[in-house]
Design a protein around this motif. Structure first.
Motif, PDB file in Angstrom:
ATOM      1  N   SER A 107       0.815  -1.209   0.000  1.00  7.29           N
ATOM      2  CA  SER A 107       0.000   0.000   0.000  1.00  7.29           C
ATOM      3  C   SER A 107       0.850   1.261   0.000  1.00  7.29           C
ATOM      4  O   SER A 107       1.827   1.360   0.731  1.00  7.29           O
ATOM      5  CB  SER A 107      -0.887   0.023   1.239  1.00  7.29           C
ATOM      6  OG  SER A 107      -1.640  -1.155   1.324  1.00  7.29           O
ATOM      7  N   PRO A 196      -5.092  -3.446   2.539  1.00  9.84           N
ATOM      8  CA  PRO A 196      -3.832  -2.858   3.012  1.00  9.84           C
ATOM      9  C   PRO A 196      -2.736  -3.919   3.097  1.00  9.84           C
ATOM     10  O   PRO A 196      -2.967  -5.014   3.614  1.00  9.84           O
ATOM     11  CB  PRO A 196      -4.175  -2.303   4.386  1.00  9.84           C
ATOM     12  CG  PRO A 196      -5.467  -2.936   4.767  1.00  9.84           C
ATOM     13  CD  PRO A 196      -6.176  -3.245   3.494  1.00  9.84           C
ATOM     14  N   ALA A 197      -1.577  -3.593   2.550  1.00  8.78           N
ATOM     15  CA  ALA A 197      -0.503  -4.585   2.518  1.00  8.78           C
ATOM     16  C   ALA A 197       0.842  -3.908   2.720  1.00  8.78           C
ATOM     17  O   ALA A 197       1.061  -2.780   2.278  1.00  8.78           O
ATOM     18  CB  ALA A 197      -0.515  -5.321   1.188  1.00  8.78           C
ATOM     19  N   SER A 198       1.720  -4.600   3.399  1.00 12.35           N
ATOM     20  CA  SER A 198       3.107  -4.183   3.484  1.00 12.35           C
ATOM     21  C   SER A 198       3.918  -5.203   2.686  1.00 12.35           C
ATOM     22  O   SER A 198       3.357  -5.939   1.870  1.00 12.35           O
ATOM     23  CB  SER A 198       3.544  -4.107   4.939  1.00 12.35           C
ATOM     24  OG  SER A 198       4.782  -3.459   5.026  1.00 12.35           O
TER      25      SER A 198
ATOM     26  N   TYR B 254      -4.637  -0.829  12.272  1.00 11.11           N
ATOM     27  CA  TYR B 254      -5.275  -2.051  11.784  1.00 11.11           C
ATOM     28  C   TYR B 254      -5.146  -3.153  12.828  1.00 11.11           C
ATOM     29  O   TYR B 254      -4.135  -3.246  13.529  1.00 11.11           O
ATOM     30  CB  TYR B 254      -4.622  -2.501  10.475  1.00 11.11           C
ATOM     31  CG  TYR B 254      -4.899  -1.577   9.309  1.00 11.11           C
ATOM     32  CD1 TYR B 254      -6.134  -1.582   8.675  1.00 11.11           C
ATOM     33  CD2 TYR B 254      -3.923  -0.703   8.855  1.00 11.11           C
ATOM     34  CE1 TYR B 254      -6.392  -0.729   7.613  1.00 11.11           C
ATOM     35  CE2 TYR B 254      -4.162   0.157   7.795  1.00 11.11           C
ATOM     36  CZ  TYR B 254      -5.402   0.139   7.173  1.00 11.11           C
ATOM     37  OH  TYR B 254      -5.649   0.981   6.130  1.00 11.11           O
ATOM     38  N   GLU B 258      -4.703  -7.964   9.856  1.00  8.85           N
ATOM     39  CA  GLU B 258      -5.520  -7.314   8.824  1.00  8.85           C
ATOM     40  C   GLU B 258      -4.673  -6.857   7.630  1.00  8.85           C
ATOM     41  O   GLU B 258      -5.169  -6.750   6.514  1.00  8.85           O
ATOM     42  CB  GLU B 258      -6.234  -6.108   9.443  1.00  8.85           C
ATOM     43  CG  GLU B 258      -7.546  -5.756   8.782  1.00  8.85           C
ATOM     44  CD  GLU B 258      -8.195  -4.554   9.469  1.00  8.85           C
ATOM     45  OE1 GLU B 258      -8.821  -3.766   8.761  1.00  8.85           O
ATOM     46  OE2 GLU B 258      -8.060  -4.401  10.707  1.00  8.85           O
ATOM     47  N   VAL B 259      -3.404  -6.550   7.899  1.00 11.09           N
ATOM     48  CA  VAL B 259      -2.524  -6.063   6.837  1.00 11.09           C
ATOM     49  C   VAL B 259      -1.692  -7.221   6.317  1.00 11.09           C
ATOM     50  O   VAL B 259      -1.058  -7.946   7.093  1.00 11.09           O
ATOM     51  CB  VAL B 259      -1.613  -4.934   7.365  1.00 11.09           C
ATOM     52  CG1 VAL B 259      -0.641  -4.484   6.289  1.00 11.09           C
ATOM     53  CG2 VAL B 259      -2.456  -3.769   7.840  1.00 11.09           C
ATOM     54  N   GLU B 260      -1.693  -7.376   5.021  1.00 17.27           N
ATOM     55  CA  GLU B 260      -0.921  -8.451   4.408  1.00 17.27           C
ATOM     56  C   GLU B 260       0.575  -8.230   4.568  1.00 17.27           C
ATOM     57  O   GLU B 260       1.038  -7.098   4.531  1.00 17.27           O
ATOM     58  CB  GLU B 260      -1.232  -8.499   2.901  1.00 17.27           C
ATOM     59  CG  GLU B 260      -2.339  -9.447   2.524  1.00 17.27           C
ATOM     60  CD  GLU B 260      -2.527  -9.447   1.023  1.00 17.27           C
ATOM     61  OE1 GLU B 260      -1.665 -10.019   0.332  1.00 17.27           O
ATOM     62  OE2 GLU B 260      -3.525  -8.858   0.572  1.00 17.27           O
ATOM     63  N   ASN B 261       1.314  -9.307   4.671  1.00 16.70           N
ATOM     64  CA  ASN B 261       2.779  -9.284   4.739  1.00 16.70           C
ATOM     65  C   ASN B 261       3.322  -8.497   5.924  1.00 16.70           C
ATOM     66  O   ASN B 261       4.404  -7.922   5.845  1.00 16.70           O
ATOM     67  CB  ASN B 261       3.385  -8.701   3.458  1.00 16.70           C
ATOM     68  CG  ASN B 261       2.934  -9.445   2.220  1.00 16.70           C
ATOM     69  OD1 ASN B 261       2.808 -10.668   2.267  1.00 16.70           O
ATOM     70  ND2 ASN B 261       2.662  -8.723   1.164  1.00 16.70           N
ATOM     71  N   PHE B 269      -1.198  -2.909  13.548  1.00 22.62           N
ATOM     72  CA  PHE B 269      -0.322  -2.394  12.498  1.00 22.62           C
ATOM     73  C   PHE B 269      -0.787  -0.996  12.087  1.00 22.62           C
ATOM     74  O   PHE B 269      -1.971  -0.725  12.001  1.00 22.62           O
ATOM     75  CB  PHE B 269      -0.415  -3.338  11.296  1.00 22.62           C
ATOM     76  CG  PHE B 269       0.533  -3.031  10.163  1.00 22.62           C
ATOM     77  CD1 PHE B 269       1.669  -3.801   9.973  1.00 22.62           C
ATOM     78  CD2 PHE B 269       0.277  -1.990   9.276  1.00 22.62           C
ATOM     79  CE1 PHE B 269       2.538  -3.550   8.919  1.00 22.62           C
ATOM     80  CE2 PHE B 269       1.148  -1.716   8.236  1.00 22.62           C
ATOM     81  CZ  PHE B 269       2.276  -2.502   8.053  1.00 22.62           C
ATOM     82  N   PHE B 271       0.381   2.383   9.308  1.00 17.93           N
ATOM     83  CA  PHE B 271       1.298   3.091   8.419  1.00 17.93           C
ATOM     84  C   PHE B 271       1.629   4.444   9.044  1.00 17.93           C
ATOM     85  O   PHE B 271       0.741   5.113   9.588  1.00 17.93           O
ATOM     86  CB  PHE B 271       0.668   3.298   7.042  1.00 17.93           C
ATOM     87  CG  PHE B 271       0.510   2.015   6.273  1.00 17.93           C
ATOM     88  CD1 PHE B 271       1.605   1.428   5.661  1.00 17.93           C
ATOM     89  CD2 PHE B 271      -0.724   1.385   6.185  1.00 17.93           C
ATOM     90  CE1 PHE B 271       1.476   0.242   4.962  1.00 17.93           C
ATOM     91  CE2 PHE B 271      -0.864   0.199   5.482  1.00 17.93           C
ATOM     92  CZ  PHE B 271       0.238  -0.379   4.873  1.00 17.93           C
TER      93      PHE B 271
END
Lengths: 462, 325
Positions: A107, A196-198, B254, B258-261, B269, B271
């Motif tokens: 994201s 949402p992804a990291s 989050y 819930e947040v990928e990777n 998590f 940002f």
């Protein structure tokens, strides 16, 4: 924090884009009233023609089939739905992930910072009113972005799509449902794609919070904030105004304004030879980012050497250290500037602060010399006076009983203070900057205070 | 700092290849968050014997050697980069510029727990030993032999005067070197000054103005019109630097997973972006008390603010008040 603050952030960011768009110029070929269906259509038509013409010119006369295809593709009824499909390949952002690593997928966000941080701490929120949006994603879809930044009636097409403007809907299509779908697609430009992804190549930091638990923080690169700063520094370094001011100084001439220098700025490059792969603004910055120096004062310190060939360290060795020279110059300039100002608490504080900083440097210098192998002052070639030997080579006392008893007497401490005071006074009182009697008396008071502190410190050392 | 029982001094740690890009706006000395994080990781290793834990960490730099290069004819620095291993197909990988620096730092760790002298010295040594196996600001610690490099245990006296005496002695052990402190007061003051003439100034303008050299013509009431105009560099006396001090949330928090990777599926998590304030390098004997030296981590989870805090200016204001009053 819940969901609502995020919505609030996006509203903030949208309003800032609107403010920006006000400054954009209107296309001159539009005769219809601004914001009307006709004027929107005219703007879109002009934009498409401008992109179509170079492509047509490249075609050879016999390539008639290609010509027909191009003409079809660039009809608004065909081009706009295609653009709405491709808008999914790009995203308008203020914070981008790919600066961390070009292969990181995840994201990126469009947020005007976190206003709760407050105005005295710097972040994206500090410049929320002047944010320049960035674009990430497939560079082949950048024409869609240019389309969405077109200005009609003081608003961009993106703004109009986001508010589902009826005039824009009518300009897009007679089919109301289709028009709504297209606008919704375009309005998604600022939204993060997917869940949402990291990424394993992204930074993720564990931050401890109360009660033995953590939050996982993922810093994103604030490309919009950085862009403003980058432009500012470039202007200060390379603009015509800055050059004119530099020339004026070189020639000793007056000038309406000064200029700035940024010593020791470092350049970090992103994206190698393809800055466009990182983001649109990165490309506009030639892949560069300016980093301001956050260095400690001793980052360029020379190797420490025993002061053998001098009678006193103050004049030649200590006095010629760059930081000492600079501080003495600042103090001298300050004393000259307030020479006729009498005295007040601000002047006194500032004078004491500057004198104190010079005294700090003396302590730093002494501490550096104490890292040398003890006993250097006993060398036959050492010409240093006894008091300074006692001060700068204290551990020699452990191997040298005569020296130890000399140190024991303690009067060397007064001698150090006297020498320091004399040296500083001599530096400040030169023929060019004679010190008035009143000023000199004030100055002696400051120096007396400093000397008392210095003596305590030196005596307390044992 | 009445809740601090003793100080552990980890003197002259030699760190190789520490991260010299401290944030998106700055390079040079690593961010205080790196040191606070290091102290926290160390504290965790000794959780079994430290009920109350650490109360902060002081950062002193003795030596700093950034791996940078100034290309001929340029006025900017570039980073000396490393040649990294090639990819699976033998081709070079994407170049991600990293800045590195070698440095020598002392850390002062404030310990809340009571320990006897013997236990305390033992603890200090074991902390030092554990630290040497850890990373500090991404760099590795080199082992140093000798008395100068041994960990020290400094129990405080428990009364104001005694603590002050001990702190004065400690300060001298930190020379030659400079302690990193926060000067948000100077930044706020400079912002006010700028707003007097340019009302739309913001904190970034103030930070930038303090981070560069401003060269200006001197306005004089000179009578001679042809005299050359003097130009002056507006100087700041202290060694002020822009400083990343933590992170500000730019997304909701989050839920775990819930947040990928994400690095794990058990931690919330968020940002974030880096936040900046003003820092100053001060000579250690400028510090009047322990609270002026220490950095701590503070969190305002509701507003998404994750900051490192140093109370130098707060104590400075109190100290001046006491002296004048």
């Amino acid at each position: 924090m819940g969901v609502s603050p995020r919505i609030r952030f996006q509203q903030v960011s949208l309003s800032s884009f609107q403010q920006r768009s006000v400054q954009m110029t209107e296309p001159s070929n539009s005769l219809a009233p601004p914001g009307s269906v006709a004027s929107i259509k005219a703007t879109i038509h002009a934009f498409l023609q401008e992109r179509l013409q170079p492509k047509l010119e490249k075609l050879k006369p016999e390539e008639d089939e290609q010509r027909q295809t191009l003409l079809q593709d660039y009809l608004p009824a065909n081009w706009i739905p295609d653009a709405a499909r491709r808008v999914g390949q790009i995203q308008q952002v203020t914070h981008a992930l790919k600066f961390t690593h070009p292969d990181a997928r995840g994201s990126s966000l469009s947020v005007a910072g976190n206003p709760a941080v407050g105005e005295e701490i710097v972040g994206t929120h500090t410049v929320a009113q002047r944010l320049v949006p960035d674009v990430v994603g497939n560079a082949a879809a950048l024409d869609v972005y240019k389309f969405l930044r077109l200005s009609v009636g003081g608003k961009t097409i993106l703004d109009l799509a986001a508010t589902a403007d009826p005039a824009l809907a009518a300009a897009f299509s007679d089919d109301a449902d289709l028009a709504q779908t297209l606008m919704a697609a375009f309005a998604s430009l600022t939204e993060a794609k997917g869940q949402p992804a990291s990424n394993k190549l992204a930074k993720q930091v564990y931050w401890p919070i109360e009660g033995q638990s953590y939050h996982l923080l993922a810093p994103l690169f604030p490309t919009s904030l950085v862009h403003g700063l980058w432009k500012r520094i470039r202007e200060d370094r390379f603009s015509d105004e800055a050059k004119a001011a530099r020339d004026a100084r070189r020639n000793g001439l007056a000038h309406p304004h000064g200029y700035c220098e940024y010593p020791n700025v470092a350049i970090q490059n992103f994206g190698g030879t393809k800055p466009q792969n990182i983001s649109q603004l990165n490309s506009e910055r030639y892949g560069e980012n300016y980093l301001l120096p956050s260095l400690p004062p001793n980052w360029k310190s020379a190797e420490v050497r025993a002061p053998l060939a001098v009678n006193s360290v103050f004049d030649r060795i200590f006095g010629s250290r760059p930081r000492v020279r600079e501080l003495v110059r600042i103090l001298k300039e300050f004393l000259v500037s307030v020479e006729h100002a009498g005295t007040n608490i601000r002047i006194r504080d500032k004078r004491a602060e500057l004198a104190g900083l010079i005294r700090d440097e003396a302590f730093q210098y002494a501490a550096e010399l104490r890292q040398l192998e003890p006993g250097w002052s006993a060398l036959p070639e050492c010409l240093l006076n006894g008091a300074e030997q006692c001060w700068l080579d204290p551990e020699r006392a452990e191997q040298d009983t005569d020296f130890a008893s000399l140190r024991q007497r303690g009067d060397w401490q007064d001698e150090i203070c006297r020498r320091f005071g004399n040296w500083l006074n001599a530096r400040l009182t030169t023929p060019c900057t004679p010190m008035g009697a009143v000023e000199a008396a004030h100055w002696r008071d400051v120096l007396d205070d400093e000397m008392r502190m210095m003596r305590d410190e030196v005596a307390d050392d044992e | 700092m009445s809740d601090v029982f003793a100080l552990v001094l980890l003197p002259h740690l030699k760190v190789q290849n520490a991260n010299a890009i401290s944030g998106p706006l700055t390079w040079g000395f690593p961010s205080p968050t790196a040191f606070a994080g290091f102290a926290h990781a160390l504290e965790r290793k000794f959780a079994a014997e430290l009920d109350e834990g650490f109360a902060g960490v002081g950062i002193i730099c003795h030596h700093f050697e950034p791996q940078v290069f100034q290309p001929p004819g340029r006025r900017t620095q570039v980073f000396r980069l490393t040649r990294n291993p090639v990819g699976k197909d033998g081709g070079t990988l994407a170049l991600v510029e990293e800045g590195r620096a070698h440095m020598e730092v002392s850390l002062v760790i404030a310990v809340r727990d009571y320990k006897s002298d013997g236990d305390g010295k033992d603890l200090a040594e074991r902390l030092h030993h554990a630290a040497q196996g850890m990373r500090l600001a991404g760099g590795s610690l080199l082992h140093q032999a000798g008395k100068r490099y041994q960990a020290q245990w400094w129990p405080l006296a428990g009364d104001v005067e005694g603590d002050a005496r001990i702190f004065r002695r400690l300060r001298r052990r930190l020379l030659p070197g400079f302690a990193l402190v926060q000067r948000d007061d100077l930044l706020a003051g400079h912002l006010d000054e700028m707003r007097a003439t340019q009302p739309d100034s913001n904190a970034l303008d103030a930070l930038l103005d303090l981070s560069r050299l401003n060269i200006e013509p001197v306005v004089s009431q000179a009578d001679e019109a042809d005299a050359p105009v003097k130009w002056e560099i507006r100087r700041k006396p202290g060694w002020l630097v822009p400083l990343p001090i933590g992170y500000g949330g730019i997304s909701p928090l989050y839920a775990p997973g819930e947040v990928e990777n994400a690095r794990d599926a058990a931690t919330p998590f968020r940002f974030v972006e880096s936040l900046y304030s003003l820092g100053e390098w001060v000579s250690p004997h400028r510090l009047n008390d322990l609270s002026q030296l220490l950095w701590t981590q503070e969190t305002d989870a509701a507003n998404g603010i994750y900051r490192c805090i140093n109370r130098y200016s707060e104590s400075l204001a109190n100290f001046k008040e006491q002296q004048n009053g």
